[in-house]
Scaffold this motif. Sequence first.
Motif, PDB file in Angstrom:
ATOM      1  N   ASN A  23       0.830  -1.204   0.000  1.00  8.66           N
ATOM      2  CA  ASN A  23       0.000   0.000   0.000  1.00  8.66           C
ATOM      3  C   ASN A  23       0.860   1.248   0.000  1.00  8.66           C
ATOM      4  N   ALA A  24       1.950   1.215   0.779  1.00  9.51           N
ATOM      5  CA  ALA A  24       2.874   2.343   0.778  1.00  9.51           C
ATOM      6  C   ALA A  24       3.566   2.485  -0.571  1.00  9.51           C
ATOM      7  N   LEU A  25       3.855   1.346  -1.237  1.00  9.07           N
ATOM      8  CA  LEU A  25       4.485   1.384  -2.558  1.00  9.07           C
ATOM      9  C   LEU A  25       3.577   2.060  -3.570  1.00  9.07           C
ATOM     10  N   VAL A  26       2.271   1.756  -3.524  1.00 13.98           N
ATOM     11  CA  VAL A  26       1.321   2.383  -4.443  1.00 13.98           C
ATOM     12  C   VAL A  26       1.292   3.892  -4.248  1.00 13.98           C
ATOM     13  N   GLU A  27       1.435   4.331  -2.980  1.00 12.96           N
ATOM     14  CA  GLU A  27       1.483   5.768  -2.697  1.00 12.96           C
ATOM     15  C   GLU A  27       2.750   6.400  -3.254  1.00 12.96           C
ATOM     16  N   ALA A  28       3.857   5.637  -3.252  1.00  9.21           N
ATOM     17  CA  ALA A  28       5.167   6.232  -3.516  1.00  9.21           C
ATOM     18  C   ALA A  28       5.562   6.222  -4.980  1.00  9.21           C
ATOM     19  N   ILE A  29       4.938   5.399  -5.803  1.00  6.94           N
ATOM     20  CA  ILE A  29       5.436   5.239  -7.168  1.00  6.94           C
ATOM     21  C   ILE A  29       4.282   5.349  -8.157  1.00  6.94           C
ATOM     22  N   ASP A  30       4.556   5.882  -9.312  1.00  8.03           N
ATOM     23  CA  ASP A  30       3.565   6.045 -10.365  1.00  8.03           C
ATOM     24  C   ASP A  30       3.616   4.812 -11.269  1.00  8.03           C
ATOM     25  N   LEU A  31       2.610   3.950 -11.187  1.00 13.64           N
ATOM     26  CA  LEU A  31       2.631   2.708 -11.939  1.00 13.64           C
ATOM     27  C   LEU A  31       2.553   2.941 -13.449  1.00 13.64           C
ATOM     28  N   SER A  32       1.904   4.017 -13.861  1.00 11.04           N
ATOM     29  CA  SER A  32       1.811   4.290 -15.299  1.00 11.04           C
ATOM     30  C   SER A  32       3.183   4.618 -15.873  1.00 11.04           C
ATOM     31  N   GLN A  33       4.006   5.355 -15.097  1.00  8.54           N
ATOM     32  CA  GLN A  33       5.367   5.633 -15.554  1.00  8.54           C
ATOM     33  C   GLN A  33       6.252   4.398 -15.426  1.00  8.54           C
ATOM     34  N   LEU A  34       5.979   3.587 -14.417  1.00  4.65           N
ATOM     35  CA  LEU A  34       6.758   2.369 -14.237  1.00  4.65           C
ATOM     36  C   LEU A  34       6.586   1.435 -15.426  1.00  4.65           C
ATOM     37  N   ALA A  35       5.395   1.445 -16.013  1.00 10.96           N
ATOM     38  CA  ALA A  35       5.116   0.553 -17.142  1.00 10.96           C
ATOM     39  C   ALA A  35       5.958   0.888 -18.360  1.00 10.96           C
ATOM     40  N   ARG A  36       6.511   2.114 -18.404  1.00 12.43           N
ATOM     41  CA  ARG A  36       7.324   2.516 -19.555  1.00 12.43           C
ATOM     42  C   ARG A  36       8.748   1.994 -19.463  1.00 12.43           C
ATOM     43  N   LEU A  37       9.133   1.506 -18.291  1.00 16.12           N
ATOM     44  CA  LEU A  37      10.487   0.996 -18.111  1.00 16.12           C
ATOM     45  C   LEU A  37      10.587  -0.443 -18.599  1.00 16.12           C
ATOM     46  N   GLY A  38      11.812  -0.867 -18.882  1.00 12.78           N
ATOM     47  CA  GLY A  38      12.050  -2.263 -19.181  1.00 12.78           C
ATOM     48  C   GLY A  38      11.873  -3.108 -17.935  1.00 12.78           C
ATOM     49  N   PRO A  39      11.726  -4.425 -18.091  1.00 19.25           N
ATOM     50  CA  PRO A  39      11.486  -5.298 -16.931  1.00 19.25           C
ATOM     51  C   PRO A  39      12.565  -5.188 -15.859  1.00 19.25           C
ATOM     52  N   ASP A  40      13.827  -5.171 -16.257  1.00 18.43           N
ATOM     53  CA  ASP A  40      14.916  -5.113 -15.276  1.00 18.43           C
ATOM     54  C   ASP A  40      14.938  -3.772 -14.557  1.00 18.43           C
ATOM     55  N   ASP A  41      14.768  -2.683 -15.316  1.00 17.94           N
ATOM     56  CA  ASP A  41      14.780  -1.353 -14.692  1.00 17.94           C
ATOM     57  C   ASP A  41      13.586  -1.185 -13.764  1.00 17.94           C
ATOM     58  N   ALA A  42      12.407  -1.683 -14.181  1.00 19.53           N
ATOM     59  CA  ALA A  42      11.218  -1.571 -13.338  1.00 19.53           C
ATOM     60  C   ALA A  42      11.394  -2.356 -12.043  1.00 19.53           C
ATOM     61  N   ARG A  43      11.989  -3.538 -12.138  1.00 14.40           N
ATOM     62  CA  ARG A  43      12.215  -4.354 -10.940  1.00 14.40           C
ATOM     63  C   ARG A  43      13.173  -3.643  -9.982  1.00 14.40           C
ATOM     64  N   GLU A  44      14.223  -3.048 -10.523  1.00 12.13           N
ATOM     65  CA  GLU A  44      15.178  -2.337  -9.671  1.00 12.13           C
ATOM     66  C   GLU A  44      14.531  -1.128  -9.015  1.00 12.13           C
ATOM     67  N   GLU A  45      13.671  -0.429  -9.765  1.00 14.03           N
ATOM     68  CA  GLU A  45      12.978   0.728  -9.204  1.00 14.03           C
ATOM     69  C   GLU A  45      12.090   0.316  -8.039  1.00 14.03           C
ATOM     70  N   ILE A  46      11.342  -0.779  -8.223  1.00 10.86           N
ATOM     71  CA  ILE A  46      10.469  -1.259  -7.141  1.00 10.86           C
ATOM     72  C   ILE A  46      11.286  -1.688  -5.938  1.00 10.86           C
ATOM     73  N   ARG A  47      12.389  -2.372  -6.175  1.00  8.96           N
ATOM     74  CA  ARG A  47      13.223  -2.827  -5.054  1.00  8.96           C
ATOM     75  C   ARG A  47      13.765  -1.645  -4.264  1.00  8.96           C
ATOM     76  N   ASP A  48      14.175  -0.579  -4.957  1.00  5.89           N
ATOM     77  CA  ASP A  48      14.694   0.598  -4.262  1.00  5.89           C
ATOM     78  C   ASP A  48      13.620   1.223  -3.381  1.00  5.89           C
ATOM     79  N   VAL A  49      12.405   1.365  -3.945  1.00  2.00           N
ATOM     80  CA  VAL A  49      11.327   1.993  -3.180  1.00  2.00           C
ATOM     81  C   VAL A  49      10.942   1.121  -1.989  1.00  2.00           C
ATOM     82  N   VAL A  50      10.837  -0.177  -2.195  1.00  4.61           N
ATOM     83  CA  VAL A  50      10.458  -1.077  -1.107  1.00  4.61           C
ATOM     84  C   VAL A  50      11.506  -1.067  -0.004  1.00  4.61           C
ATOM     85  N   ASN A  51      12.770  -1.034  -0.362  1.00  9.57           N
ATOM     86  CA  ASN A  51      13.829  -0.952   0.656  1.00  9.57           C
ATOM     87  C   ASN A  51      13.686   0.313   1.491  1.00  9.57           C
ATOM     88  N   ASP A  52      13.372   1.428   0.818  1.00 11.28           N
ATOM     89  CA  ASP A  52      13.171   2.682   1.555  1.00 11.28           C
ATOM     90  C   ASP A  52      11.974   2.574   2.498  1.00 11.28           C
TER      91      ASP A  52
END
Length: 495
Positions: A78-107
């Motif tokens: 739920n906090a991840l949904v607040e912190a990241i824009d999924l529509s912009q995330l969809a424009r990234l490649g699979p590896d970059d999107a995964r790294e972005e999510i991991r960074d946000v979740v770690n924070d």
Amino acid sequence: MFGKRGSPKTTAQPTGAGLGGVSPAAAPAPTQSQHAEVVVQEDVQAFKTEEQLPSSRGGAAPSKRNDDYYEVKASIFNALVEAIDLSQLARLGPDDAREEIRDVVNDIIALKNVMMSISEQEELLDDICNDVLGYGPLEPLLARDDIADIMVNGADTVYIETSGKVEKTGIQFRDNKQLMNICQRIVSQVGRRVDESSPICDARLPDGSRVNVIGPPLSLDGPALTIRKFKKDKLTLDQLVRFGSISEEGARILEIIGRVRCNVIISGGTGSGKTTLLNCLTRYIDSTERIITCEDSAELQLQQPHVVRLETRPPNLEGEGQITMTDLVKNCLRMRPERIIVGEVRGSEVFDLLQAMNTGHDGSMGTIHSNSPRECLKRMESMIAMGGFSLPSRTVREIIAGSVDVIVQAARLRDGSRRITHITEVVGMEGDVITTQDIFVYDIQGEDANGRLLGRHRSTGIGRPLFWERARYFGEERRLAEALDAADQGEAMHA
């Protein structure tokens, strides 16, 4: 940070909080702007697996995933949904999107002061990434190359097939709603849908793996999802020889059959390896030939440069717009094909395929469900009759005998192994009967102490098959003679 819409709302936790230290009340409530992500939010719930997670206190005594784990995961998501824009995330490649999510979740984990071991945190990160970007609990199974089939019988039961044997896994879904969301995500990628008004759907994964979904109200215990996985490294005839599916001499004969443009029907039961064998045979098609494939779900992966791939289409919501296999086969005759490959012949399209084989499209291929070469011929005849063609039986058999050159029979034996049991040539007609002759057969001789069946491939002694002249036309008669002679010598040595 990329795609940030605002800092996640967090509640400080005591330093000693364990894996369940985050209360569900601490999770931020979804806002109106998040309604577009409701399907993703429903998907991103926990694996309810039987797996063991290391304890956060040194890992000496593993503990099963419990409700606390899933509460923490829901809170972090739920906090991840607040912190990241999924529509912009969809424009990234699979590896970059995964790294972005991991960074946000770690924070988020750091801000919430959740006490987790490194292994627990890694599993949580993988779970969330799989749910957001992939197919949730199915991701670990899809990543394994040793799995041939994944069978989901409702949210609580998942089976897999490995080495020809079916076994139950500990993987579960949160509920049937999460499973249905994943099914909808899979089929929507190929422009199809599955819901209560259209509960049956055939689709495919990006790698060509075959997918079938049947949902409520037809499936009483929740959605039933079946995935026929294909190996990342496509099998070749040489590999089939190493696996014992065919002898070396038999493989060379199959290679020649593919090269000299014989019309081939691959026959076999469910899971016998028909599509795999069809892929193997198409490797020997000349790169200069124009090939058109017709399939219900595109699975074939031909390596030639000049390939046109066609796929059927189900009806729309109004019940209109359906494109059947018969429509595709008829249309591809107008596309100047040199070879027509039909992924699976199931109905009246067999008549159009036979007509194509008999009118200049030599080297065409297809697969049919049947248990023997003779039964394959009968099935073709019955499918023509079910298609509404009012032709005399003798005429239908003459069309079949004049069109099909070779039937290759594949079988899945009771020990789970797959074998090519017959290479059978269609000779012609004697009276009202189609005559055939076996060139190669597989004999079962017994079984070992582990229950594995023992057998051998043998030549039937046919020294000059009917397609000999075709082999001579393509300059392959020497190799064909050598393969047949080697098979006869091997048979004599064995005797």
